[in-house]
Design an enzyme around this catalytic site. Sequence first.
Site, PDB file in Angstrom:
ATOM      1  CB  SER A  50      -2.482  -1.727   4.014  1.00 14.59           C
ATOM      2  OG  SER A  50      -1.157  -0.798   3.483  1.00 14.59           O
ATOM      3  CE  LYS A  85      -2.088  -2.338  -1.002  1.00 16.16           C
ATOM      4  NZ  LYS A  85      -3.098  -2.516  -1.714  1.00 16.16           N
TER       5      LYS A  85
END
Length: 313
Positions: free
Chosen positions: A169, A187
């Site tokens: 992420s 994300k």
Amino acid sequence: MPLDKSEYVSSIWKDDIFKDKVVFCTGGNGSICSAQVRALVHLGANACIVGRNVEKTEGMAKDIATARPGSKVLGLGAVDVRSMESLEKAVATCIKELGRIDFCIAGAAGNFLAPMAQLSANAFKTVIDIDLIGSYNCAKACLPHLIAAAKEFPTAKTTTPSGRIIFISATLHYGGTPLQTHAVAAKAGVDALSSQVCIEYGPLGVTSNVISPGPIGGTEGMDRLAKKVQPGKEPWKTIPSGRWGGVKDISDATVYLFSDAANYVNGEVLVVDGGAWRTAQTGRDFQYPDFLIQGGGVEGVGGMKKAKGDSKL
């Protein structure tokens, strides 16, 4: 090209802790993900990396294989993470050639800089499709095999656990990031997806965690998204640790989360950024950390307090 071990993994780890394990990785031909896989291969694992570019993916697989004599590293190109069918075929090939999947890294990503005013709906969707939908497809395709591996090597009964997934992420969405609306949304979704995998598949022995890298020097992402460093304006000065990260920092975090040391870590977000996100806004009006070190008083803003005595650090 072959890398020295010191460039991609710390010497603290035993060389065979992942002996005979298999890792499946999307985005495996990229700077960060290739280093993660290289570290695991060095420590005994075999691997399957997938990517869209055939030549680049196959070449990277051969290069990663140099990390350990006798290792098996498949490089499957022409794989689009946005297509469930494409990923399922890649996973099937991995199982056929390597026999199993113990670990999964969902690392494929796409990004660019654009203000929202210039960000088309199609461009926004493209990043969502690669980063978020691609992560979901990767997990969906690998989870049956991760469950099987977790049953064979249950965390509580072995020092070589299996059945683990890591999502890659970022920290962009923690406070919001200009020019990154698409990546911020994607994300944030990846973090939420990992949490759901933890909740629904934890009872089946699978652990799901996130690694959120900060600015990693020498990577494709930094080359494309960051300006060239100007003398006297070194961007790493705003990072508490005083430097950009290296791919080894991310590799070591990966080894930890897949190892026996992280048996009880599930549903976690491991930020590896030297504290960068915590000071992301400090350089806007005041130069960090010089302003703090020099002990100057705050001027030019409505909410301020006069310094009392020597406030230098």
